[in-house]
Design a protein around this motif. Structure first.
Motif, PDB file in Angstrom:
ATOM      1  N   VAL A   5      -5.706  -8.504 -35.441  1.00  0.00           N
ATOM      2  CA  VAL A   5      -4.425  -9.198 -35.363  1.00  0.00           C
ATOM      3  C   VAL A   5      -4.594 -10.524 -34.657  1.00  0.00           C
ATOM      4  N   ALA A   6      -5.520 -10.621 -33.718  1.00  0.00           N
ATOM      5  CA  ALA A   6      -5.756 -11.858 -32.982  1.00  0.00           C
ATOM      6  C   ALA A   6      -6.677 -12.819 -33.736  1.00  0.00           C
ATOM      7  N   ASP A   7      -6.937 -12.480 -34.981  1.00  0.00           N
ATOM      8  CA  ASP A   7      -7.778 -13.320 -35.841  1.00  0.00           C
ATOM      9  C   ASP A   7      -9.195 -13.410 -35.314  1.00  0.00           C
ATOM     10  N   GLU A   8      -9.648 -12.333 -34.672  1.00  0.00           N
ATOM     11  CA  GLU A   8     -11.013 -12.278 -34.194  1.00  0.00           C
ATOM     12  C   GLU A   8     -11.855 -11.475 -35.187  1.00  0.00           C
ATOM     13  N   VAL A   9     -13.065 -11.926 -35.393  1.00  0.00           N
ATOM     14  CA  VAL A   9     -13.940 -11.276 -36.370  1.00  0.00           C
ATOM     15  C   VAL A   9     -14.374  -9.923 -35.839  1.00  0.00           C
ATOM     16  N   ILE A  10     -14.111  -8.903 -36.643  1.00  0.00           N
ATOM     17  CA  ILE A  10     -14.557  -7.551 -36.306  1.00  0.00           C
ATOM     18  C   ILE A  10     -15.949  -7.328 -36.899  1.00  0.00           C
ATOM     19  N   HIS A  11     -16.102  -7.611 -38.164  1.00  0.00           N
ATOM     20  CA  HIS A  11     -17.398  -7.445 -38.829  1.00  0.00           C
ATOM     21  C   HIS A  11     -17.481  -8.419 -40.000  1.00  0.00           C
ATOM     22  N   ALA A  15      -6.778  -6.102 -39.474  1.00  0.00           N
ATOM     23  CA  ALA A  15      -5.468  -6.606 -39.899  1.00  0.00           C
ATOM     24  C   ALA A  15      -5.575  -7.389 -41.212  1.00  0.00           C
ATOM     25  N   ARG A  16      -6.691  -8.100 -41.400  1.00  0.00           N
ATOM     26  CA  ARG A  16      -6.897  -8.880 -42.638  1.00  0.00           C
ATOM     27  C   ARG A  16      -8.369  -8.792 -43.046  1.00  0.00           C
ATOM     28  N   VAL A  17      -8.557  -8.957 -44.322  1.00  0.00           N
ATOM     29  CA  VAL A  17      -9.916  -8.983 -44.878  1.00  0.00           C
ATOM     30  C   VAL A  17     -10.079 -10.303 -45.620  1.00  0.00           C
ATOM     31  N   GLY A  18     -11.162 -10.986 -45.324  1.00  0.00           N
ATOM     32  CA  GLY A  18     -11.455 -12.243 -46.020  1.00  0.00           C
ATOM     33  C   GLY A  18     -12.569 -12.072 -47.054  1.00  0.00           C
ATOM     34  N   VAL A  19     -12.289 -12.546 -48.250  1.00  0.00           N
ATOM     35  CA  VAL A  19     -13.308 -12.522 -49.332  1.00  0.00           C
ATOM     36  C   VAL A  19     -13.940 -13.906 -49.386  1.00  0.00           C
ATOM     37  N   MET A  20     -15.249 -13.970 -49.153  1.00  0.00           N
ATOM     38  CA  MET A  20     -15.953 -15.252 -49.093  1.00  0.00           C
ATOM     39  C   MET A  20     -16.736 -15.488 -50.408  1.00  0.00           C
ATOM     40  N   PHE A  21     -16.415 -16.621 -51.049  1.00  0.00           N
ATOM     41  CA  PHE A  21     -17.084 -17.006 -52.311  1.00  0.00           C
ATOM     42  C   PHE A  21     -18.014 -18.186 -52.021  1.00  0.00           C
TER      43      PHE A  21
END
Length: 436
Positions: free
Chosen positions: A67-73, A113-119
């Protein structure tokens, strides 16, 4: 043309690049939506092992944040983060990142909280280049092929045009014999044919002008010669006639031949004066056999003086026996003096050229009479063979080249023709005339 083709290929490549970028973006969005649809409502934990497996399955890189926009993995090591891109520290690749939210993030144990897809941006750029390279390669290869064909055709056209130009310049310089036409039936081929036709017409016109100029000069020469000869012949004839009156022998054959020859010469002079004044003498039809006998009687003494062996025939029989054997040729030529002048010229030339001269008069089908004269001389020089019957063409250093020209005009006036050939080491001249 090449510049226009290159510009067209560049425009097509640019348009393809733009379209390729759009297609790559659409493909990227489609893949992102498929991943979002699969993972946004998932209940399984998105831990490190699961993200690595999903990244390998979708052939992308994934990152999870709280939620704090910190990278988990993250499935790849990140060195720097911007608003929408992550830079990988190991090889400097750049990624475009699209995030989607995870439902029920507050109740999840993995705190995602969010998942980012990197292209990978390099793959996106490669898709754009591939979209542009195909039309560009096609265009350039087409340009290369068309340019080669165009250069080949242009070089051939330039060669033909250059040949046509040289031909026209040759015509301007007086060369009417060479040709410019080729076997190609196109505009240049037809133009070359037209140039050759023009050259042929100019050649005929040139020959006609030369002939007219030669005839004009012939008239002038004839007038000058005739005035000089007339005075000399008048005095000579008076002297011979006075000698004949004083001569005791009444049967002096030499004096008779001399007077006859002077009468013939005076007739020639009279005709020359008519020619010089632009007039034509009236026709005097005469028996061809009588004309032939006159020529034989006047030229035989000259042949004896020149030690030339003469053979005279009528229809294949000796001339002296022609009347007795019934082989005399009966018929009138349009103008006796004209025929005698032409025959005398041909026989006189033969007597000067060789030591053995044969003369034959014969009738041929079509109401024609033919005088055939042959000699054993060296023949006509090759350099004047084609123009032998033109005025002022001669191989004799002292000659004027008028005799054969007179013979040709005489043959035309008598409704026939004159020609020559070389056969069996003898030179033949044939004079045809129409019998009335």
């Amino acid at each position: 043309m090449v510049a226009a083709a290159l510009l067209a290929a560049a425009l097509v490549a640019a348009a393809s690049y733009v379209l390729g970028a759009r297609w790559a973006t659409d493909e990227l969005q489609s893949r992102f939506e498929a991943i979002e649809q699969s993972l946004s409502g998932s209940n399984f934990p998105l831990n490190e092992r699961v993200l690595d497996s999903l990244a390998e399955l979708t052939q992308t890189e994934l990152v999870s944040v709280n939620v704090a926009d910190e990278v988990i993995h993250s499935t790849t090591a990140l060195s720097e983060r911007s608003e929408d891109r992550y830079q990988v520290s190991r090889d400097g690749r750049k990624f475009r990142v699209l995030f989607f939210a995870i439902k029920n993030e507050s109740s999840r144990q993995d705190r995602v909280a969010r998942v980012g897809v990197m292209f990978d941006e390099s793959q996106i750029e490669a898709s754009r280049r591939r979209a542009a390279m195909l039309p560009l390669a096609t265009g350039l290869s087409t340009i290369l092929a068309l340019t080669s064909i165009m250069l080949l055709l242009s070089s051939r056209l330039i060669s033909r045009v250059s040949k046509l130009q040289r031909r026209v310049e040759g015509i301007a310089g007086g060369d009417f014999q060479s040709t410019a036409a080729d076997d190609v039936d196109d505009e240049i081929g037809r133009l070359g044919g037209a140039v050759d036709s023009m050259a042929s017409q100019l050649s005929q016109l040139w020959s006609q002008i030369n002939r007219q100029q030669s005839e004009k000069l012939l008239h002038q020469i004839a007038g000058g010669m005739a005035h000089q000869l007339r005075n000399s012949l008048t005095g000579a004839r008076m002297a011979v006639e006075m000698h004949a009156q004083q001569c005791q022998s009444s049967n002096d054959e030499g004096i008779g031949v001399a007077i006859t020859q002077m009468e013939v010469a005076e007739d020639y002079v009279r005709r020359l004066l008519l020619v010089a004044s632009g007039r034509v003498d009236e026709d005097h039809a005469a028996e061809v056999q009588s004309c032939y006998d006159d020529v034989r009687s006047s030229l035989s003494p000259i042949a004896s003086h020149l030690h030339v062996e003469m053979e005279w025939k009528v229809n294949g029989f000796p001339a002296r026996d022609a009347v007795d054997s019934g082989h005399e040729i009966v018929g009138l030529v349009l103008d006796g003096p004209t025929w005698i002048a032409a025959a005398s010229n041909l026989i006189g030339n033969a007597m000067q050229a060789g030591d053995d001269v044969r003369v034959e008069l014969c009738s041929i089908p079509g109401d024609l009479v033919r005088l055939r004269v042959s000699d054993d001389g060296p023949g006509v020089p090759e350099k004047i063979a084609e123009d032998l019957f033109e005025p002022f063409v001669t191989s004799k250093p002292e000659g004027m080249g008028l005799g054969l020209s007179v013979a040709r005009r005489a043959a035309e006036r008598l409704g026939g023709e004159v020609r020559w050939r070389r056969e069996n080491d003898r030179t033949f001249f044939e004079l045809d005339a129409k019998l009335g």
